[in-house]
Design an enzyme around this catalytic site. Structure first.
Site, PDB file in Angstrom:
ATOM      1  N   LYS A 260      10.847 -29.046  -4.539  1.00 22.15           N
ATOM      2  CA  LYS A 260      10.289 -30.514  -4.889  1.00 22.15           C
ATOM      3  C   LYS A 260      11.652 -31.228  -5.636  1.00 22.15           C
ATOM      4  O   LYS A 260      12.429 -30.504  -6.025  1.00 22.15           O
ATOM      5  CB  LYS A 260       9.254 -30.361  -5.976  1.00 22.15           C
ATOM      6  CG  LYS A 260       8.668 -31.622  -6.462  1.00 22.15           C
ATOM      7  CD  LYS A 260       7.492 -31.458  -7.656  1.00 22.15           C
ATOM      8  CE  LYS A 260       6.747 -32.631  -7.984  1.00 22.15           C
ATOM      9  NZ  LYS A 260       5.488 -32.412  -8.823  1.00 22.15           N
TER      10      LYS A 260
ATOM     11  N   SER B 147       1.501 -34.805  -7.514  1.00 20.60           N
ATOM     12  CA  SER B 147       2.570 -35.460  -7.305  1.00 20.60           C
ATOM     13  C   SER B 147       3.470 -34.602  -6.192  1.00 20.60           C
ATOM     14  O   SER B 147       4.323 -35.249  -5.428  1.00 20.60           O
ATOM     15  CB  SER B 147       3.545 -35.751  -8.568  1.00 20.60           C
ATOM     16  OG  SER B 147       3.649 -34.505  -9.213  1.00 20.60           O
TER      17      SER B 147
ATOM     18  N   SER C 211      -0.430 -31.285 -10.473  1.00 19.02           N
ATOM     19  CA  SER C 211       0.335 -31.661  -9.264  1.00 19.02           C
ATOM     20  C   SER C 211       0.562 -30.540  -8.113  1.00 19.02           C
ATOM     21  O   SER C 211       1.230 -30.900  -7.340  1.00 19.02           O
ATOM     22  CB  SER C 211       1.419 -32.532  -9.820  1.00 19.02           C
ATOM     23  OG  SER C 211       1.432 -33.880  -9.959  1.00 19.02           O
TER      24      SER C 211
HETATM   25  N1  GLN Z   1      -1.770 -36.976 -11.674  1.00 17.38           N
HETATM   26  C1  GLN Z   1      -1.166 -36.662 -12.766  1.00 17.38           C
HETATM   27  C2  GLN Z   1      -0.453 -37.836 -13.391  1.00 17.38           C
HETATM   28  O1  GLN Z   1      -0.401 -38.762 -12.773  1.00 17.38           O
HETATM   29  C3  GLN Z   1      -0.688 -35.395 -12.988  1.00 17.38           C
HETATM   30  C4  GLN Z   1       0.714 -35.306 -12.188  1.00 17.38           C
HETATM   31  C5  GLN Z   1       1.625 -34.079 -12.587  1.00 17.38           C
HETATM   32  O2  GLN Z   1       1.126 -32.990 -12.589  1.00 17.38           O
HETATM   33  N2  GLN Z   1       2.775 -34.125 -12.369  1.00 17.38           N
HETATM   34  O3  GLN Z   1       0.280 -37.736 -14.333  1.00 17.38           O
END
Ligand code: GLN
Length: 469
Positions: free
Chosen positions: A60, A135, A159
């Site tokens: 990532k 994400s 994410s």
């Molecule tokens: N969807 C969540 C957010 O927007 C989690 C994102 C994540 O786990 N990095 O913060």
């Protein structure tokens, strides 16, 4: 094939890179590490004692890799080349992995659809113009498409697990503190945790064991011996799985059916199913959307146009440099989070929002402690639905997208491990269920997911990829 000498490490690396180029329209990579990966694969010889030897991996794009552009899919980090490499990347490279590419993601990991990336949307390999989840959307797409067998992700509120579910993969968020955060660009430091995305629980176990280890450079890194989830993977005990009462009625009829099929599979394998209650779980989304932005507003204050990446042109003075670089460098979702976070931490509102959210966070963690007296692991859906079309969720009201995290966020608030496992398809699209366990129960979680996968074949299905040629 490596073990049987049917392919050499450099042929495998080149094949992976050529797939990355063939499926360029997926947009799952921010940068391909072509030269360095090929050079590395020529220098490495296959080590049959090491399961990750010469295995192509994608990271990532928030794991720093020395001299390789690392942007968090944000304009503000465009061109930034870190002077050091994240511990997770080092650990995996020491285990033999070859870094093929950095994966696209929601900007600074804020999102559930990968649509906040400065570098554009990632397609879901199962259905073009549909989101891969987020994400870690590029990570999930890179594995689901067959370009790499393994990718790293990070999970602050879901994410790793949600994109795994939307792309028919297995994704593990480990216990907070299990994996070093050093060199991982921070979003919300008390919630962020790295983990693997792969096809199977077994592959996740192999990767987890390689990723872990105490790291003195991360003050929250746990002092644990070597993680050995692979050694105990085949141990199946008939555990009790808790079903969360408060989640009843949250799913569409089709999603409910897929989830019920998973429950029935576990029952047929000898697991006991028991309804449990998590009375404060309904507050997990609002609690998270106070705490995560608060931490992000603090973490992201370092991006000011001075030290890293992007700097605005036409600067008159220092104040101007900060304001213009941040205004032009950050995307809308990141700005929204910084504004919310700054607000909830400000003197007049701290007690009403931030302090209250921390108190509710504690109640949610205590709910889990009570629940784990009644059951060994908790079984939930991973996300409320399957993949959705680009621009279809959250463009008018961002909270629509925040609700994607309904089932995943509580594990981050409590710091406990959870996995997403492929289950029955819904209207021909992947869906997943989640197993959540107490602190450091990764072995039990992986054993249970592995047991499910020995008795189901959803995780073996792959997308055709024709529409990406
Ligand atoms: N969807 C969540 C957010 O927007 C989690 C994102 C994540 O786990 N990095 O913060």
């Amino acid at each position: 094939m490596l073990a049987n000498k049917e392919i050499t490490p450099s042929e495998l690396t080149e094949e992976s890179i050529s797939l990355a180029k063939r499926y360029a329209s997926l947009n799952c990579f921010n940068v391909i590490n072509e030269e360095a990966a090929i050079a590395q694969s020529r220098n490495l010889s296959f080590d049959s004692n090491n399961l990750l030897s010469c295995i192509p991996i994608a990271h990532k794009d928030l794991f720093c890799i020395k001299d390789l552009e690392t942007t968090c899919s944000s304009k503000i980090l465009e061109g930034y080349k870190p002077p050091y490499t994240a511990t997770v990347v080092k650990n995996l490279e020491n285990a033999g992995c070859i870094t093929i590419a950095k994966t696209n993601m929601d900007e600074f990991a804020m999102g559930s659809s990968n649509e906040t990336s400065y570098f554009g949307n990632v397609h879901n390999p199962w259905l073009k113009n549909h989101v891969p989840g987020g994400s870690s959307g590029g990570a999930a797409a890179s594995v689901a498409s067959g370009i790499v067998p393994l990718a790293t992700g990070t999970d602050t509120g879901g994410s790793i697990r949600q994109p795994a579910a939307l792309c028919n993969l297995t994704g593990l968020k480990p216990t907070y503190g299990r994996i070093s955060r050093w060199g991982m660009i921070a979003f919300a430091s008390s919630l962020d945790q790295a983990g693997p995305i792969a096809h199977t629980a077994k592959d996740c176990a192999i990767a987890l064991d390689a990723m872990t280890g105490h790291d003195s450079k991360d003050s929250t890194s746990l002092h644990l011996g070597k993680t050995t989830t692979l050694e105990t993977l085949e141990k199946h005990t008939s555990l009790t799985l808790g079903i969360v009462k408060e989640f009843n009625g949250q799913l569409s009829a089709e999603m409910e059916l897929a989830f019920q099929k998973s429950i029935m599979t576990y029952q047929s394998l000898g697991y006991k199913i028991k309804e449990i209650t998590l009375p404060n779980i309904k507050y997990s989304v609002p609690t998270y959307y106070v705490i995560a932005p608060a931490e992000c507003s603090s973490n992201l204050s370092r991006f000011d146009g001075v030290r890293f990446g992007f700097r605005s042109k036409n600067i008159q003075n220092l104040e101007d440099l900060y304001v213009k670089s941040r205004s032009e460098g950050f995307g809308n979702e990141v700005k929204r989070r910084i504004l919310i976070g700054t607000y909830v931490l400000s003197a007049g509102y701290y007690d009403a929002y931030y302090k209250k959210a921390q108190q509710v966070r504690r109640l949610i963690a205590e709910d889990f402690n009570s629940a784990f007296k009644e059951c060994d692991l908790i079984l939930t859906p991973t996300s409320p639905g399957t993949t959705f079309a680009f621009d279809s969720k959250g463009s008018k009201d961002p909270t629509e997208l925040y609700l994607e995290d309904l089932f995943t966020i509580a594990a981050n608030l409590a710091g406990i491990p959870a996995i997403s496992v492929p289950q029955a398809f819904v209207n021909n699209l992947p869906s997943g269920h989640q197993l959540i366990g107490p602190h450091l129960s990764e072995s039990a979680i992986l054993q249970t997911a592995h047991h499910f996968q020995l008795n189901s074949d959803w995780h073996l299905k792959s997308p055709s990829m024709e529409s990406f040629l």
